[in-house]
Design an enzyme around this catalytic site. Structure first.
Site, PDB file in Angstrom:
ATOM      1  N   ARG A  26       0.831  -1.217   0.000  1.00 49.15           N
ATOM      2  CA  ARG A  26       0.000   0.000   0.000  1.00 49.15           C
ATOM      3  C   ARG A  26       0.860   1.259   0.000  1.00 49.15           C
ATOM      4  O   ARG A  26       0.515   2.258  -0.643  1.00 49.15           O
ATOM      5  CB  ARG A  26      -0.948  -0.033   1.205  1.00 49.15           C
ATOM      6  CG  ARG A  26      -2.099  -1.044   0.996  1.00 49.15           C
ATOM      7  CD  ARG A  26      -2.664  -1.537   2.300  1.00 49.15           C
ATOM      8  NE  ARG A  26      -3.850  -2.370   2.146  1.00 49.15           N
ATOM      9  CZ  ARG A  26      -3.853  -3.679   1.858  1.00 49.15           C
ATOM     10  NH1 ARG A  26      -2.710  -4.324   1.644  1.00 49.15           N
ATOM     11  NH2 ARG A  26      -4.985  -4.354   1.764  1.00 49.15           N
ATOM     12  N   ARG A 121      -6.385 -17.934  -9.122  1.00 55.82           N
ATOM     13  CA  ARG A 121      -7.138 -17.289  -8.034  1.00 55.82           C
ATOM     14  C   ARG A 121      -8.241 -16.367  -8.582  1.00 55.82           C
ATOM     15  O   ARG A 121      -8.077 -15.766  -9.640  1.00 55.82           O
ATOM     16  CB  ARG A 121      -6.155 -16.539  -7.114  1.00 55.82           C
ATOM     17  CG  ARG A 121      -5.249 -17.534  -6.384  1.00 55.82           C
ATOM     18  CD  ARG A 121      -4.212 -16.854  -5.541  1.00 55.82           C
ATOM     19  NE  ARG A 121      -4.789 -16.117  -4.427  1.00 55.82           N
ATOM     20  CZ  ARG A 121      -4.066 -15.348  -3.609  1.00 55.82           C
ATOM     21  NH1 ARG A 121      -2.766 -15.233  -3.788  1.00 55.82           N
ATOM     22  NH2 ARG A 121      -4.646 -14.718  -2.621  1.00 55.82           N
ATOM     23  N   SER A 166     -13.005  -9.115   2.184  1.00 53.73           N
ATOM     24  CA  SER A 166     -11.689  -9.188   1.549  1.00 53.73           C
ATOM     25  C   SER A 166     -11.083  -7.801   1.475  1.00 53.73           C
ATOM     26  O   SER A 166     -11.642  -6.897   0.833  1.00 53.73           O
ATOM     27  CB  SER A 166     -11.814  -9.777   0.131  1.00 53.73           C
ATOM     28  OG  SER A 166     -10.699  -9.385  -0.651  1.00 53.73           O
ATOM     29  N   GLN A 168      -8.457  -7.015  -0.068  1.00 52.27           N
ATOM     30  CA  GLN A 168      -7.969  -6.753  -1.429  1.00 52.27           C
ATOM     31  C   GLN A 168      -9.090  -6.221  -2.306  1.00 52.27           C
ATOM     32  O   GLN A 168      -8.890  -5.281  -3.076  1.00 52.27           O
ATOM     33  CB  GLN A 168      -7.363  -8.022  -2.024  1.00 52.27           C
ATOM     34  CG  GLN A 168      -6.106  -8.441  -1.289  1.00 52.27           C
ATOM     35  CD  GLN A 168      -5.518  -9.737  -1.791  1.00 52.27           C
ATOM     36  OE1 GLN A 168      -6.038 -10.351  -2.718  1.00 52.27           O
ATOM     37  NE2 GLN A 168      -4.438 -10.169  -1.168  1.00 52.27           N
ATOM     38  N   ASP A 314      -4.638 -15.381   7.376  1.00 54.64           N
ATOM     39  CA  ASP A 314      -3.360 -15.928   6.910  1.00 54.64           C
ATOM     40  C   ASP A 314      -2.655 -16.753   7.992  1.00 54.64           C
ATOM     41  O   ASP A 314      -1.683 -17.461   7.705  1.00 54.64           O
ATOM     42  CB  ASP A 314      -2.441 -14.805   6.416  1.00 54.64           C
ATOM     43  CG  ASP A 314      -3.054 -14.063   5.234  1.00 54.64           C
ATOM     44  OD1 ASP A 314      -3.858 -14.680   4.513  1.00 54.64           O
ATOM     45  OD2 ASP A 314      -2.741 -12.879   5.052  1.00 54.64           O
ATOM     46  N   LYS A 341      -6.441 -19.214  -1.670  1.00 54.38           N
ATOM     47  CA  LYS A 341      -5.180 -18.504  -1.436  1.00 54.38           C
ATOM     48  C   LYS A 341      -4.115 -19.091  -2.368  1.00 54.38           C
ATOM     49  O   LYS A 341      -4.440 -19.726  -3.362  1.00 54.38           O
ATOM     50  CB  LYS A 341      -4.785 -18.605   0.042  1.00 54.38           C
ATOM     51  CG  LYS A 341      -5.819 -17.992   0.994  1.00 54.38           C
ATOM     52  CD  LYS A 341      -5.970 -16.506   0.787  1.00 54.38           C
ATOM     53  CE  LYS A 341      -6.960 -15.894   1.765  1.00 54.38           C
ATOM     54  NZ  LYS A 341      -7.211 -14.486   1.508  1.00 54.38           N
ATOM     55  N   ARG A 345      -5.531 -23.800   1.136  1.00 50.84           N
ATOM     56  CA  ARG A 345      -4.788 -24.004   2.400  1.00 50.84           C
ATOM     57  C   ARG A 345      -5.491 -24.972   3.359  1.00 50.84           C
ATOM     58  O   ARG A 345      -4.844 -25.467   4.288  1.00 50.84           O
ATOM     59  CB  ARG A 345      -4.508 -22.649   3.070  1.00 50.84           C
ATOM     60  CG  ARG A 345      -3.430 -21.861   2.326  1.00 50.84           C
ATOM     61  CD  ARG A 345      -3.138 -20.505   2.950  1.00 50.84           C
ATOM     62  NE  ARG A 345      -2.011 -19.874   2.249  1.00 50.84           N
ATOM     63  CZ  ARG A 345      -1.752 -18.570   2.277  1.00 50.84           C
ATOM     64  NH1 ARG A 345      -2.520 -17.738   2.974  1.00 50.84           N
ATOM     65  NH2 ARG A 345      -0.700 -18.091   1.625  1.00 50.84           N
ATOM     66  N   ARG A 387       3.205 -19.488   3.271  1.00 51.12           N
ATOM     67  CA  ARG A 387       2.628 -19.726   4.610  1.00 51.12           C
ATOM     68  C   ARG A 387       2.627 -21.219   4.942  1.00 51.12           C
ATOM     69  O   ARG A 387       2.789 -21.606   6.093  1.00 51.12           O
ATOM     70  CB  ARG A 387       1.208 -19.176   4.711  1.00 51.12           C
ATOM     71  CG  ARG A 387       1.084 -17.720   4.299  1.00 51.12           C
ATOM     72  CD  ARG A 387       0.820 -16.764   5.437  1.00 51.12           C
ATOM     73  NE  ARG A 387       0.765 -15.411   4.916  1.00 51.12           N
ATOM     74  CZ  ARG A 387       1.659 -14.449   5.162  1.00 51.12           C
ATOM     75  NH1 ARG A 387       2.669 -14.668   5.972  1.00 51.12           N
ATOM     76  NH2 ARG A 387       1.546 -13.261   4.632  1.00 51.12           N
TER      77      ARG A 387
HETATM   78  O1  SPQ Z   1      -1.191 -11.146  -1.641  1.00 54.09           O
HETATM   79  P1  SPQ Z   1      -1.685 -12.517  -1.367  1.00 54.09           P
HETATM   80  O2  SPQ Z   1      -0.984 -13.509  -2.229  1.00 54.09           O
HETATM   81  O3  SPQ Z   1      -3.176 -12.639  -1.515  1.00 54.09           O
HETATM   82  O4  SPQ Z   1      -1.305 -12.825   0.146  1.00 54.09           O
HETATM   83  C1  SPQ Z   1      -1.984 -13.408   1.285  1.00 54.09           C
HETATM   84  C2  SPQ Z   1      -0.850 -14.093   2.149  1.00 54.09           C
HETATM   85  O5  SPQ Z   1      -1.024 -15.165   2.711  1.00 54.09           O
HETATM   86  O6  SPQ Z   1       0.171 -13.437   2.268  1.00 54.09           O
HETATM   87  C3  SPQ Z   1      -3.108 -14.394   0.953  1.00 54.09           C
HETATM   88  F1  SPQ Z   1      -2.775 -15.378   0.293  1.00 54.09           F
HETATM   89  O7  SPQ Z   1      -2.509 -12.388   2.144  1.00 54.09           O
HETATM   90  C4  SPQ Z   1      -3.626 -11.552   1.816  1.00 54.09           C
HETATM   91  C5  SPQ Z   1      -4.750 -11.796   2.805  1.00 54.09           C
HETATM   92  O8  SPQ Z   1      -5.164 -13.129   2.819  1.00 54.09           O
HETATM   93  C6  SPQ Z   1      -3.136 -10.132   1.897  1.00 54.09           C
HETATM   94  C7  SPQ Z   1      -4.248  -9.140   2.009  1.00 54.09           C
HETATM   95  C8  SPQ Z   1      -3.958  -7.703   1.810  1.00 54.09           C
HETATM   96  O9  SPQ Z   1      -2.798  -7.276   1.917  1.00 54.09           O
HETATM   97  O10 SPQ Z   1      -4.929  -6.955   1.574  1.00 54.09           O
HETATM   98  C9  SPQ Z   1      -5.541  -9.508   2.348  1.00 54.09           C
HETATM   99  C10 SPQ Z   1      -5.946 -10.901   2.525  1.00 54.09           C
HETATM  100  O11 SPQ Z   1      -6.580 -11.364   1.336  1.00 54.09           O
HETATM  101  P2  SPQ Z   1      -8.134 -11.081   1.024  1.00 54.09           P
HETATM  102  O12 SPQ Z   1      -8.417 -11.903  -0.200  1.00 54.09           O
HETATM  103  O13 SPQ Z   1      -8.878 -11.567   2.219  1.00 54.09           O
HETATM  104  O14 SPQ Z   1      -8.318  -9.665   0.789  1.00 54.09           O
END
Ligand code: SPQ
Length: 431
Positions: A26, A121, A166, A168, A314, A341, A345, A387
Site C-alpha cells: 500500500r 485465483r 476481503s 484486497q 493468513d 489462497k 490451504r 505460509r
Molecule cells: O497477496 P496474497 O498472495 O493474496 O497474500 C496473502 C498471504 O497469505 O500473504 C493471501 F494469500 O494475504 C492476503 C490476505 O489473505 C493479503 C491481504 C492484503 O494485503 O490486503 C488480504 C488478505 O486477502 P483477502 O483476499 O482476504 O483480501
C-alpha cells in the site's frame, strides 16, 4: 530447495521480523499516486512487494531502493503512463487486485498477469464491480482469471456490497474510487484489514469508516508521506506459535504491527492459554505497534469462526498446527476463503500434516483438529506456498524425527531470512 529440520529444540531470544507485507504494497502504491516524495522505512523486500515495485516502475513511477529506505517519486493521480509490456504480479494476489483498481481508472490499456498459482485465483470479485464503475476488462472466463486486459477510463462512483470480507477487494474499489468523481462506498459482511483506509487518510484522501462500511471521495490530491512500516504480525505468527508449543521456549518479537483488524492471532492464542505479553504499545504512521513476548505453555483447543476469521485468515494454517498439540478439540469454520489462497490451504495443511502422521479433518469452510497428537518425521511439500512452508517448519519443531520440507524457497515471498531467523532462535536456546 529442500530444508530439513532435525532438532526438537526450544526457541529463545529476541527478534524483529521483516516489514508488514500488506502495508508495504500500500505504501508504494499510494506513494506512486501522490504528489511529491514518499519515503518508506521498514519496507518488505520480499518477492511479492518487489512485484508491486516492478509493476509501478513499468507504469512510469520512479522507485529508488537504498539499503534501509524505499523512495517513491510520486507522479500524482494523473501521472501514470501506459506500460509497454505485461505487468507481472508474480505470486502476489495483493499486487494484482490493488493494481486492477488503479488501472481501471487510467486512460490507457494494460495487461496484467501472474504466476501459475495467481492465475488460478478468483479475480471476478474485483473485475465485476470495476466494470460496473465503467472500466473495460477482458480475460478468461468472462474476466474471472488473470491474465486480464484493462482499458480504463472515466469511472463513476458505486455503492458496492462485497460478497466476502476481503481487504484486497475493498482496497481495489477504494483505489478505483480515487479516480471517480463523487463518493464510492464499499460495505463488507465483516470488517477486513483496514490498512488502506488508514493510509489513504494519512496521504490526504477523504475517507469515512462506519462499522463495516467505508466511503471515499474521489479525485483528492494525495501528498507524499514518510511511512514507517512495522514488523508483519503474519510473519511473527510462526514464532509466536512455535514458542507457544515448544517446551522451554521464550521469544520476544519486537516492533510488530498489532492493528486490531490483523491481530486476531493474539486473541486466539490467549484464549488457548498461551502466555503472551503485549508491551510498549505505540502508534507509528497511523498503525498500532507493540513488542510481543511469548513463553511455552500448555494450550487448550478452541473455536475460531465468524468475525475473527478475517482478522487472522493468513494465520490459520499455523494455528491448525498449534491445535495439533493442544488439549481438546479445535474447530475452525467460516474460513472458506482459505481455499482460494496461494494454495487451497485447507486441503494443503490437512494433506501435508497427514504425511507426518497427524490428522486434520478438512471441512468445506474450515478444519476440525483433535489435540494431543504426535507427529513423526517425513517429507512434506510447501507446494510453493510461503505460509505452508513456515507452518510446516513449526510443525517440524514438535515432530519425533527429521522433517524435510520441499519447495521451501517460497518463504522469500513474505519472509526473506526466515530459515536463518528460525536457526538463530534455536541457537539462542542452545547457547
Ligand atoms: O497477496 P496474497 O498472495 O493474496 O497474500 C496473502 C498471504 O497469505 O500473504 C493471501 F494469500 O494475504 C492476503 C490476505 O489473505 C493479503 C491481504 C492484503 O494485503 O490486503 C488480504 C488478505 O486477502 P483477502 O483476499 O482476504 O483480501
Amino acid at each position: 530447495m529442500t530444508v530439513t529440520l532435525t532438532c526438537k529444540e526450544a526457541l529463545r531470544g529476541e527478534i524483529t521480523v521483516p516489514g508488514d507485507k500488506s502495508l508495504s504494497h500500500r505504501a508504494v502504491i499510494l506513494g506512486a499516486l501522490a504528489e511529491g516524495e514518499t519515503e518508506i522505512s521498514g519496507f518488505l523486500a520480499g518477492r511479492d512487494c518487489l512485484s508491486t515495485v516492478n509493476c509501478l516502475r513499468q507504469l512510469g513511477v520512479p522507485v529508488v531502493t537504498t539499503e534501509d529506505r524505499v523512495i517513491v517519486k510520486g507522479v500524482g493521480l494523473e501521472g501514470l503512463r501506459e506500460p509497454a509490456g505485461i505487468l507481472d504480479c508474480g505470486n502476489s494476489g495483493t499486487t494484482a487486485r490493488l493494481l486492477l483498481g488503479v488501472l481501471a481508472g487510467q486512460p490507457f490499456f494494460s495487461v496484467i498477469t501472474g504466476d501459475e498459482s495467481l492465475r488460478r485465483r478468483p479475480m471476478g470479485r474485483v473485475t465485476r464491480p470495476l466494470v460496473q464503475m465503467g472500466a473495460c476488462i477482458a480475460g478468461r472466463a468472462q474476466g474471472r482469471f488473470l491474465p486480464l486486459a484493462v482499458a480504463g477510463g472515466r469511472l463513476r462512483p458505486v455503492f458496492h456490497r462485497t460478497p466476502v470480507a476481503s481487504a484486497q477487494l475493498k482496497s481495489a474499489l477504494l483505489l478505483a474510487g480515487l479516480f471517480a468523481s463523487g463518493e464510492t462506498v464499499v460495505s463488507e459482511p465483516e470488517k477486513s484489514r483496514d490498512h488502506t483506509e488508514r493510509m489513504l487518510a494519512a496521504f490526504g484522501a477523504k475517507v469515512a469508516c462506519e462499522g463495516t462500511t467505508v466511503t471515499i471521495e474521489g479525485r483528492p490530491r494525495l501528498k507524499g508521506q514518510k511511512v514507517n512500516i512495522p514488523g508483519d504480525i503474519s510473519s511473527a505468527a510462526f514464532f509466536l506459535v512455535a514458542a507457544a508449543i515448544t517446551p522451554g521456549s521464550e521469544v520476544v518479537v519486537r516492533e510488530v504491527g498489532v492493528n486490531p483488524t490483523r491481530a486476531g492471532i493474539i486473541d486466539v492464542l490467549k484464549e488457548m492459554g498461551a502466555e503472551l505479553e503485549i508491551g510498549g504499545v505505540r502508534v507509528e504512521s497511523g498503525e498500532p505497534v507493540a513488542d510481543i513476548r511469548v513463553r511455552y505453555s500448555e494450550l487448550a483447543g478452541t473455536e475460531i469462526s465468524g468475525s475473527l476469521i478475517p482478522r487472522l485468515i493468513d494465520e490459520l494454517p499455523v494455528l491448525a498446527v498449534a491445535a495439533l498439540f493442544a488439549r481438546g478439540k479445535t474447530v475452525i469454520k467460516d474460513a472458506r476463503e482459505l481455499r482460494v489462497k496461494e494454495t487451497d490451504r485447507i486441503a494443503a495443511v490437512a494433506e501435508e500434516v497427514a504425511k507426518l502422521g497427524g490428522r486434520i479433518v478438512p471441512t468445506a469452510d474450515g478444519m476440525i483438529i483433535e489435540g494431543m497428537q504426535a507427529l513423526a518425521g517425513g517429507t512434506v511439500s510447501a507446494r510453493g506456498d510461503h505460509r505452508m512452508a513456515m507452518s510446516l517448519a513449526v510443525a517440524a519443531l514438535r515432530a519425533e524425527g527429521p522433517v524435510a520440507i520441499t519447495e521451501s524457497e517460497c518463504t522469500d515471498i513474505s519472509y526473506p531470512g526466515f530459515w536463518q531467523d528460525l536457526a538463530g532462535l534455536q541457537k539462542g536456546a542452545a547457547g
